[in-house]
Design a protein around this motif. Structure first.
Motif, mmCIF file in Angstrom:
data_model
loop_
_atom_site.group_PDB
_atom_site.id
_atom_site.type_symbol
_atom_site.label_atom_id
_atom_site.label_comp_id
_atom_site.label_asym_id
_atom_site.label_seq_id
_atom_site.Cartn_x
_atom_site.Cartn_y
_atom_site.Cartn_z
ATOM 1 N N ASN A 32 11.995 12.462 5.710
ATOM 2 C CA ASN A 32 10.586 12.841 5.706
ATOM 3 C C ASN A 32 9.992 12.723 4.305
ATOM 4 N N VAL A 33 8.985 11.862 4.157
ATOM 5 C CA VAL A 33 8.313 11.672 2.881
ATOM 6 C C VAL A 33 7.196 12.709 2.756
ATOM 7 N N ARG A 34 7.263 13.508 1.730
ATOM 8 C CA ARG A 34 6.248 14.535 1.498
ATOM 9 C C ARG A 34 4.987 13.933 0.877
ATOM 10 N N ASN A 35 5.176 13.017 -0.096
ATOM 11 C CA ASN A 35 4.024 12.491 -0.815
ATOM 12 C C ASN A 35 4.364 11.140 -1.429
ATOM 13 N N VAL A 36 3.375 10.253 -1.499
ATOM 14 C CA VAL A 36 3.483 8.985 -2.208
ATOM 15 C C VAL A 36 2.315 8.917 -3.173
ATOM 16 N N ARG A 37 2.601 8.731 -4.455
ATOM 17 C CA ARG A 37 1.552 8.588 -5.467
ATOM 18 C C ARG A 37 1.661 7.204 -6.083
ATOM 19 N N MET A 38 0.730 6.329 -5.717
ATOM 20 C CA MET A 38 0.695 4.973 -6.247
ATOM 21 C C MET A 38 -0.013 4.985 -7.600
ATOM 22 N N ALA A 39 0.536 4.293 -8.566
ATOM 23 C CA ALA A 39 -0.099 4.168 -9.879
ATOM 24 C C ALA A 39 -1.117 3.040 -9.822
ATOM 25 N N VAL A 40 -2.339 3.337 -10.261
ATOM 26 C CA VAL A 40 -3.395 2.325 -10.287
ATOM 27 C C VAL A 40 -4.049 2.330 -11.664
ATOM 28 N N ASN A 41 -4.570 1.188 -12.037
ATOM 29 C CA ASN A 41 -5.298 1.064 -13.287
ATOM 30 C C ASN A 41 -6.604 1.846 -13.147
ATOM 31 N N ALA A 42 -6.856 2.747 -14.057
ATOM 32 C CA ALA A 42 -8.040 3.611 -13.972
ATOM 33 C C ALA A 42 -9.341 2.821 -14.051
ATOM 34 N N GLU A 43 -9.340 1.725 -14.787
ATOM 35 C CA GLU A 43 -10.564 0.948 -14.954
ATOM 36 C C GLU A 43 -10.828 -0.006 -13.798
ATOM 37 N N THR A 44 -9.762 -0.660 -13.320
ATOM 38 C CA THR A 44 -9.945 -1.692 -12.295
ATOM 39 C C THR A 44 -9.646 -1.209 -10.887
ATOM 40 N N GLY A 45 -8.855 -0.125 -10.772
ATOM 41 C CA GLY A 45 -8.450 0.360 -9.462
ATOM 42 C C GLY A 45 -7.331 -0.464 -8.844
ATOM 43 N N LYS A 46 -6.829 -1.442 -9.586
ATOM 44 C CA LYS A 46 -5.749 -2.298 -9.060
ATOM 45 C C LYS A 46 -4.404 -1.604 -9.226
ATOM 46 N N PRO A 47 -3.476 -1.878 -8.303
ATOM 47 C CA PRO A 47 -2.146 -1.271 -8.390
ATOM 48 C C PRO A 47 -1.426 -1.691 -9.667
ATOM 49 N N ARG A 48 -0.557 -0.802 -10.156
ATOM 50 C CA ARG A 48 0.177 -1.069 -11.388
ATOM 51 C C ARG A 48 1.611 -1.497 -11.113
ATOM 52 N N THR A 66 0.832 -1.206 0.000
ATOM 53 C CA THR A 66 0.000 0.000 0.000
ATOM 54 C C THR A 66 0.866 1.256 0.000
ATOM 55 N N ASP A 67 0.230 2.398 -0.253
ATOM 56 C CA ASP A 67 0.981 3.654 -0.193
ATOM 57 C C ASP A 67 1.496 3.913 1.217
ATOM 58 N N GLU A 68 0.747 3.468 2.226
ATOM 59 C CA GLU A 68 1.221 3.624 3.608
ATOM 60 C C GLU A 68 2.455 2.759 3.863
ATOM 61 N N ASP A 69 2.488 1.557 3.301
ATOM 62 C CA ASP A 69 3.682 0.698 3.408
ATOM 63 C C ASP A 69 4.891 1.407 2.805
ATOM 64 N N ILE A 70 4.703 1.973 1.619
ATOM 65 C CA ILE A 70 5.798 2.681 0.937
ATOM 66 C C ILE A 70 6.245 3.876 1.768
ATOM 67 N N ARG A 71 5.287 4.638 2.281
ATOM 68 C CA ARG A 71 5.620 5.801 3.112
ATOM 69 C C ARG A 71 6.456 5.378 4.322
ATOM 70 N N GLN A 72 6.046 4.307 4.981
ATOM 71 C CA GLN A 72 6.761 3.841 6.170
ATOM 72 C C GLN A 72 8.180 3.376 5.820
ATOM 73 N N ILE A 73 8.310 2.609 4.751
ATOM 74 C CA ILE A 73 9.622 2.093 4.347
ATOM 75 C C ILE A 73 10.542 3.234 3.936
ATOM 76 N N PHE A 74 10.044 4.147 3.115
ATOM 77 C CA PHE A 74 10.889 5.229 2.607
ATOM 78 C C PHE A 74 11.122 6.325 3.638
ATOM 79 N N SER A 75 10.357 6.328 4.716
ATOM 80 C CA SER A 75 10.605 7.272 5.809
ATOM 81 C C SER A 75 11.887 6.942 6.558
ATOM 82 N N GLU A 76 12.406 5.746 6.364
ATOM 83 C CA GLU A 76 13.701 5.395 6.962
ATOM 84 C C GLU A 76 14.795 6.322 6.448
ATOM 85 N N VAL A 77 14.630 6.852 5.245
ATOM 86 C CA VAL A 77 15.628 7.719 4.632
ATOM 87 C C VAL A 77 15.424 9.172 5.055
#
Length: 141
Positions: free
Chosen positions: A23-39, A10-21
């Motif tokens: 302060n994360v300002r923003n995480v934008r996950m790419a999702v399929n517009a039709e299905t809503g599934k992650p890309r 999830t985007d929260e997982d990414i935020r938590q992992i990359f916060s080790e480096v």
């Protein structure tokens, strides 16, 4: 740019992992517009270029969810300029992008199929600018 993300991440997982480096300002996950599934890729933004460069150095090839992340810049001009001024950035190393073959080899067959279908859909439906953006964001593809 962060690629090769496990689809259950999830985007929260990414935020938590990359916060080790830093302060994360923003995480934008790419999702399929039709299905809503992650890309399988996202964009992580930091408050400053030094932290972004640190993330590229320290998070690339890190295993998360059984997959090795591909971490690179999505628009290198500001990072290259910053790195050259600070002496903390090897431009030649940063510009080494994986070949298209290396990128494709990292994808599961299902993922490759989804990417190809989406690219075909975009091309046939006249979404050429969107397709161009997707290809530019992927680096080697």
């Amino acid at each position: 740019f962060v690629g090769n993300i496990a689809f259950g991440t999830t985007d929260e997982d990414i935020r938590q992992i990359f916060s080790e480096v830093g302060n994360v300002r923003n995480v934008r996950m790419a999702v399929n517009a039709e299905t809503g599934k992650p890309r399988g890729y996202c964009f992580v933004e930091y408050d400053d270029p030094a932290t972004a460069l640190s993330a590229i150095r320290n998070m690339n090839d890190r295993e998360i969810g059984g997959r090795r992340l591909r971490v690179n810049y999505s628009n290198n001009s500001a990072l290259v300029e910053y790195g050259n001024r600070s002496g903390n950035f090897n431009k030649a190393e940063a510009e080494k992008k994986p070949t298209a073959r290396q990128v494709v080899d990292q994808l599961e067959k299902r993922e490759l199929w989804e990417v190809m279908n989406e690219a075909k859909r975009m091309a046939t439906e006249g979404e050429t600018e969107k397709l161009a953006q997707l290809l530019r964001a992927s680096g080697a593809l």
